[in-house]
Design a protein around this motif. Sequence first.
Motif: not given
Length: 223
Positions: A82, A88-91, A93-94, A97-98, A130
Motif C-alpha cells: 500500500i 492511486r489507492l482504493n478507498e 487502502e487510503y 494509509m491515513k 498531515h
Amino acid sequence: MSKKNEKLISHGDIPEWTVSAVNSLLAGLKTVDELTYFHCLRVGQYSAKLAQSAGLTPYQQKLAELSGALHDVGKMGIDKNIIHKPARLNESEYVAMKSHPVMSEKIVQPLAADKNEFFTNLLPAVRNHHERLDGQGYPDKLQGDDIPILSRIILIVDTLDAMSMDRSYRKGLPLHVVYQELQKYAGTQFDPHLVKIFLESHRFWAPQIDPESLENSMLKKVA
Ligand SMILES: [Fe+2]
C-alpha cells in the motif's frame, strides 16, 4: 497564537538517551521498509534546516529534526504494497494509509511517559504532520495556527522529498516544479510564511545535506 504553539517551549532538557531511543525506533523501521527509513532520515534533516531558517531555537530545531525523523515510523504497521503502490489507492487502502500519523504517535508515546518534556513536545508534531492549513488534512482536521508549527514544517519538507526523489515507477521531479507546487498550495495546504522561508533558504542549506552521512548523523549524540 494558539494554545498548541504556546506549548512549543524554546529551551529545555534533552535527555542523553534521546537520540539512542530515536535510532532504535528507526532501526525497527529499517528492518521492514528501507525506503521509508531513508525518507524519514532526510525529512528529519530538512526539518531541522527549515526550523533554523525560520528562526527557531536550537532546542526547537532538535525537536524538528527528531519529529521529522519519526513522522512516518507508524508506516511499519502498514502493508508495504500500500505504502509504495505505484497507482492511486482504493478507498480501504487510503483509510489504512491515513492511519499512519496516529500509529507514529502511538509508537513514540511511551517515550513521553513520566512527563518527559522533550517527547511530550514531539508527539503533536508527529501526529499532525498531515494536517492542512485549510482544515482538510488528517487526523484531526486542525486549521491554521492550531496546527503545530513543527507539523507545518514537516509537511513542506515531506512534500519536497516525496516529489523530488526517484521512484521505481518514475523519475523525481525537478526542483522548480516542487517550488511551483509549494507556491500553488501555500495558504490552502501549506503555511505561506514557512513556504516563503523555505523558498528563500532551500538553495543555501540543500548542499549541506549529505545523503551518505545521514545515517551517521542520526547516531550523533545531542550536543
Ligand atoms: Fe506521513
